[in-house]
Design an enzyme around this catalytic site. Structure first.
Site, PDB file in Angstrom:
ATOM      1  N   LYS A   1       8.249   4.555  -3.986  1.00 37.90           N
ATOM      2  CA  LYS A   1       8.409   3.326  -3.209  1.00 37.90           C
ATOM      3  C   LYS A   1       8.983   2.255  -4.129  1.00 37.90           C
ATOM      4  CE  LYS A   1       6.088   0.446   0.235  1.00 37.90           C
ATOM      5  NZ  LYS A   1       6.179  -0.921  -0.310  1.00 37.90           N
TER       6      LYS A   1
ATOM      7  N   CYS B   1       5.950  -3.294  -6.854  1.00 40.62           N
ATOM      8  CA  CYS B   1       4.993  -4.394  -6.865  1.00 40.62           C
ATOM      9  C   CYS B   1       5.639  -5.660  -7.427  1.00 40.62           C
ATOM     10  CB  CYS B   1       3.766  -4.027  -7.702  1.00 40.62           C
ATOM     11  SG  CYS B   1       2.531  -5.339  -7.750  1.00 40.62           S
TER      12      CYS B   1
END
Length: 438
Positions: free
Chosen positions: A203, A153
Site C-alpha cells: 500500500k 503512512c
C-alpha cells in the site's frame, strides 16, 4: 442490523442490458480469491478484531445467496484456494521490530479473530533483515494468510525519520525490503509445510508531494520482487487526507502495471466504490475513513459490486443496536473497562448526522461500563421522536478532520538523492523504534 432501501445507479451512467447490473470480477491475490474486491484499510486504534468483525459480517449479509457462507466465521477454501467472499479485512499496522521483539501488544494484534476468513496483517518496516524475521514469525507460526506492507503512512513522527510515505523515495531500500519480504514468505511457507502460499501486497501513496512522486517506482519494484498486488491512495503525503483523491492517478497506475491494482481514497458509499472501479479500471477498492462509525458501508459496497441496488440506511435504533454490539465485542476482546473506553472514539462517528443532541453525546463520552452505555443510549432515545430516520447524504462523506495540506516532515537532505546514505539508515532504524509496540 440495518434497514434496507433502494438507491438508483442511473446517475452514474450505467445501463446494463435487460435491467441487470453486471457484477464486478473477483480479486485474486495469490491463492486468495475475494469474490467481492474490497479491502478494509488498516487504521490505528480503529481496525481491531472487533471492528473488523462488524465490517465483515455487514459485508457478508449483503452477499448474493450463492456466495453467502454456510457458517458465520472461520476460513473458507478448497484445495489451493482461500476464499474471502466479502473481501479482505486487514489488521492495524504493526511494526516489524516490535514483532521480532515479541512485544505483547503487537503479538495480541497479530493473533487475529479466529472467525476471520483470511488473516491479513499489515507490517511497517524499514530494515530488510528485520522485516524478513518478522515475516518468518507470521508464516511459520501460522499467524497470517496475507501480508501487506505499508509505504503510505503520512504521519510526521514517521516521515520525519524517513519512514512511511517518505521511504518510497529511497529506491534501493524500497527494493531490498520488497525482495526480502517476498523471499522470506516463500522460505517460511516451505519450512512450515504450509498448504498455500502467503502473498505479499503493498500500500502506497502518489508520493511525498507533487514534485516527488513515487508510485510508479513502487509498482516497478513490487513487480520485480514478486509482490502480488498494489494499493494506491490517490493523495500525496503532503495532502494527508485533505482535498480530493486523484482517481486519475489510480487509472494511470492500472495502465502502467499488470499487477492487480486497488484504489483508495474518497470511497464513501457503495456507488462510489463501483464508480471508482468503472472509471479507473482498478481491480478493487480499499476503504478507510468512510467506514468509521459505519461498518454497514461494507454491506453497501458488497451490494453495489454484485449488481444490487439495495443500500443500508439505518435509523437511529439500528445504529444504537450496532453500538451496543460493538461494545460487547470490544469488552470480550479487551476486557470491559478498556473495551468501553475504546468504544468512545467511535460514538461521534456512529451518531454523526443523527439529531441526538449535545447533552447525550457528552454523556456517552463518559460511559465506563456496558451498563452505563446501555443506560445512556436508552436515556438518549427517550428524548427523541418516535422515528429518527437515516440522515442521508449528511453521513455519506468524510469522517473526522481532513485537515489541510502541510509540508511533509523529512530528514535533512532526504530529497537530495533517491539512494540511502549511511546516516539516513541509522535514522530509519530509530524511526521504527519510536513505533515499537504496534
Amino acid at each position: 442490523m440495518v434497514t434496507s432501501h433502494s438507491s438508483s445507479l442511473d446517475s452514474l451512467g450505467y445501463a446494463p442490458p435487460d435491467g441487470e447490473r453486471t457484477a464486478i470480477a473477483p480479486l485474486r491475490i495469490g491463492p486468495i480469491e475475494a469474490a467481492t474486491p474490497v479491502e478494509l484499510a488498516p487504521m490505528a486504534g480503529v481496525t481491531n478484531a472487533s471492528f473488523r468483525r462488524l465490517c465483515r459480517l455487514a459485508g457478508e449479509s449483503a452477499l448474493p445467496e450463492a456466495l453467502r457462507p454456510a457458517h458465520g466465521g472461520g476460513p473458507l477454501g478448497d484445495g489451493d484456494r482461500l476464499l474471502a467472499p466479502a473481501g479482505l479485512y486487514v489488521t492495524e499496522m504493526v511494526t516489524t521490530r516490535a514483532l521480532v521483539e515479541r512485544n505483547d501488544k503487537t503479538l495480541a494484534m497479530v493473533r487475529t479473530d479466529p472467525d476471520e476468513r483470511v488473516r491479513s496483517i499489515q507490517l511497517y518496516g524499514v530494515d530488510p533483515s528485520i522485516t524478513g524475521r518478522a515475516v518468518k514469525i507470521l508464516v511459520e507460526e501460522d499467524l497470517a494468510d496475507h501480508i501487506d506492507l505499508n509505504f503510505g503512512c503520512p504521519a510526521p513522527k514517521v516521515t520525519r525519520k524517513g519512514g512511511g510515505a517518505a521511504l518510497a523515495w529511497k529506491k534501493d531500500l524500497l527494493a531490498a525490503i520488497l525482495r526480502e519480504t517476498v523471499r522470506a514468505c516463500e522460505r517460511a511457507v516451505r519450512a512450515a509445510h504450509r498448504e498455500r502460499a502467503v502473498p505479499v501486497t503493498v500500500k502506497t501513496r502518489i508520493g511525498i508531494d507533487e514534485d516527488h512522486e513515487t508510485y510508479l517506482d513502487v509498482a516497478r519494484a513490487a513487480r520485480n520482487a514478486g509482490v502480488a498486488a498494489i494499493a494506491l491512495h490517490g493523495r500525496t503525503a503532503r495532502q494527508h487526507y485533505s482535498g480530493k483523491a486523484s482517481w486519475e492517478t489510480i487509472a494511470r497506475l492500472k495502465e502502467a502495471t499488470d499487477m492487480p491494482v486497488l484504489g483508495n481514497g474518497d470511497v464513501w458509499t457503495g456507488d462510489d466504490a463501483l464508480r471508482m472501479m468503472r472509471t479507473t479500471g482498478c481491480d478493487g477498492v480499499v476503504v478507510g475513513r468512510g467506514c468509521q462509525g459505519r461498518p454497514w458501508l461494507f454491506a453497501d459496497i458488497v451490494a453495489a459490486l454484485h449488481g444490487s441496488a439495495t443500500r443500508a440506511h439505518p435509523d437511529v435504533d439500528a445504529v444504537m443496536a450496532v453500538i451496543e454490539e460493538h461494545g460487547r465485542l470490544l469488552a470480550a476482546e479487551m476486557g470491559e473497562d478498556r473495551g468501553v473506553r475504546d468504544l468512545r472514539k467511535h460514538l461521534s462517528w456512529y451518531l454523526k448526522g443523527y439529531p441526538v443532541g449535545g447533552r447525550a453525546r457528552q454523556r456517552l463520552m463518559h460511559v465506563g461500563t456496558l451498563a452505563d452505555l446501555h443506560e445512556a443510549l436508552t436515556s438518549m432515545r427517550r428524548r427523541l421522536p418516535e422515528e429518527v430516520p437515516y440522515p442521508g447524504e449528511a453521513v455519506e462523506g468524510p469522517r473526522g478532520r481532513a485537515g489541510a495540506p502541510k509540508r511533509p516532515h523529512l530528514p535533512d537532505g532526504w530529497l537530495e538523492t533517491p539512494w540511502l546514505t549511511r546516516e539516513q539508515k541509522a535514522l530509519l532504524l530509530d524511526a521504527e523504534s519510536d513505533l515499537s509496540g504496534g
